[in-house]
Write a protein that holds these residues in place. Structure first.
Motif, PDB file in Angstrom:
ATOM      1  N   ASP A 233      -6.876   8.368  36.945  1.00 21.12           N
ATOM      2  CA  ASP A 233      -7.759   8.773  35.865  1.00 21.12           C
ATOM      3  C   ASP A 233      -7.033   8.464  34.601  1.00 21.12           C
ATOM      4  O   ASP A 233      -7.434   8.425  33.224  1.00 21.12           O
ATOM      5  CB  ASP A 233      -8.136  10.325  35.842  1.00 21.12           C
ATOM      6  CG  ASP A 233      -6.952  11.096  35.641  1.00 21.12           C
ATOM      7  OD1 ASP A 233      -6.832  11.947  34.624  1.00 21.12           O
ATOM      8  OD2 ASP A 233      -6.188  11.132  36.573  1.00 21.12           O
TER       9      ASP A 233
ATOM     10  N   SER B 253     -12.488   6.351  37.307  1.00 22.58           N
ATOM     11  CA  SER B 253     -13.512   7.165  37.762  1.00 22.58           C
ATOM     12  C   SER B 253     -13.412   7.278  39.209  1.00 22.58           C
ATOM     13  O   SER B 253     -13.599   6.383  39.999  1.00 22.58           O
ATOM     14  CB  SER B 253     -14.916   6.846  37.017  1.00 22.58           C
ATOM     15  OG  SER B 253     -15.980   7.763  37.928  1.00 22.58           O
TER      16      SER B 253
ATOM     17  N   GLU C 145     -16.879   6.176  40.988  1.00 22.71           N
ATOM     18  CA  GLU C 145     -17.078   4.729  40.751  1.00 22.71           C
ATOM     19  C   GLU C 145     -16.081   4.258  41.783  1.00 22.71           C
ATOM     20  O   GLU C 145     -16.303   3.271  42.588  1.00 22.71           O
ATOM     21  CB  GLU C 145     -16.726   4.260  39.460  1.00 22.71           C
ATOM     22  CG  GLU C 145     -17.681   4.569  38.374  1.00 22.71           C
ATOM     23  CD  GLU C 145     -17.303   4.012  37.080  1.00 22.71           C
ATOM     24  OE1 GLU C 145     -16.486   3.274  36.677  1.00 22.71           O
ATOM     25  OE2 GLU C 145     -17.992   4.350  35.937  1.00 22.71           O
TER      26      GLU C 145
ATOM     27  N   GLU D 169     -11.980  14.777  37.466  1.00 27.64           N
ATOM     28  CA  GLU D 169     -13.427  14.432  38.095  1.00 27.64           C
ATOM     29  C   GLU D 169     -13.589  14.965  39.458  1.00 27.64           C
ATOM     30  O   GLU D 169     -14.697  15.472  40.043  1.00 27.64           O
ATOM     31  CB  GLU D 169     -13.926  13.197  37.762  1.00 27.64           C
ATOM     32  CG  GLU D 169     -15.300  12.766  38.150  1.00 27.64           C
ATOM     33  CD  GLU D 169     -15.576  11.423  37.834  1.00 27.64           C
ATOM     34  OE1 GLU D 169     -16.844  10.971  38.004  1.00 27.64           O
ATOM     35  OE2 GLU D 169     -14.839  10.698  37.334  1.00 27.64           O
TER      36      GLU D 169
END
Length: 245
Positions: A8, A35, A38, A59
């Motif tokens: 990240d 991400s 992704e 995340e």
């Protein structure tokens, strides 16, 4: 090796990429991701030989990322700032890892290990070893769950199962208590340790250690509190595989 980096922090990706590009005969960086979500799509589509994976990302954790992948035939190199206890668990499973900030000598050692891995069978085996070790190292003892303007700190062993209730979810505890929490079931799923909890149905998540029986003819699980929970047909094989582990 066709390689993907997931972290990240852009600075961490740049630093690691700079070190890895010293080994063009071994490493070919085909993509990087900040991400995790992704990265899941990218890994499934690009099918790399190797992934350098950050574990602690806001995340989604690296462990959660690994669990959600369809494609798993690649070597995993962990980049981590884990404490000594968790790092010990990783070491004992013979996994390649790098401590942040990455060091050139450590990179060289990892590269030598990767050169000795000669194909999909070894990649798959190493992936499973990584997954198992991180499952043990990443399971929290307490989970934080929002409920009615407050945050509940629940011990993992207290939770038997969770049930969808529209935009909310119900959490059922060993004590018999039922809690209403302000999270959809899919969002609640993200908060629970994957190594212990499994979504067996669109409306239910169960604590795997609380499953006593699987009634195959009826398509139900019997939990420790004697409650029957339906299991979807398309979840059956994955559930049985998880239980066998």
């Amino acid at each position: 090796m066709r390689t993907i980096i997931v972290d990240d922090e852009i600075a961490a990706i740049n630093s690691l990429s700079w070190e890895l590009r010293k080994y063009p005969d071994v490493i070919d960086i085909i993509e990087t991701f900040t991400s995790p979500k992704e990265a899941i799509s990218g890994i499934n589509y690009l099918k790399p030989d190797c992934v350098f994976l950050d574990i602690e990302m806001p995340e989604m954790s690296g462990f959660s990322l690994l669990d959600r992948l369809e494609y798993r035939d690649f070597a995993v190199v962990i980049t981590t700032a884990y404490n000594q206890y968790a790092l010990k668990a990783i070491k004992e499973s013979a996994i390649d890892y790098l401590l942040k900030p990455v060091d050139g000598d450590d990179i060289a050692s990892v590269i030598e290990k990767l050169k000795k891995m000669d194909g999909t069978h070894h990649f798959r085996l190493q992936f499973e070893e990584t997954f198992e070790a991180l499952s043990k190292a990443s399971t929290p003892q307490v989970v934080k769950i929002p409920a009615s303007g407050k945050i509940l700190f629940l011990r993992v062993e207290e939770i038997v199962y969770c049930e969808s209730d529209g935009n909310y979810s119900k959490v059922f505890l060993e004590s018999g208590e039922q809690l209403m929490v302000s999270k959809k079931l899919k969002d609640l799923e993200e908060l629970l340790p994957i190594g212990l909890f499994f979504r067996v149905h669109n409306s239910y998540i169960v604590h795997l250690m609380k499953v006593n029986e699987y009634l195959r003819s009826e398509g139900y699980l019997v939990l420790s509190n004697r409650i029957k929970i339906p299991i979807s047909r398309n979840k059956k094989d994955a559930f049985l595989e998880r239980m066998s582990q």
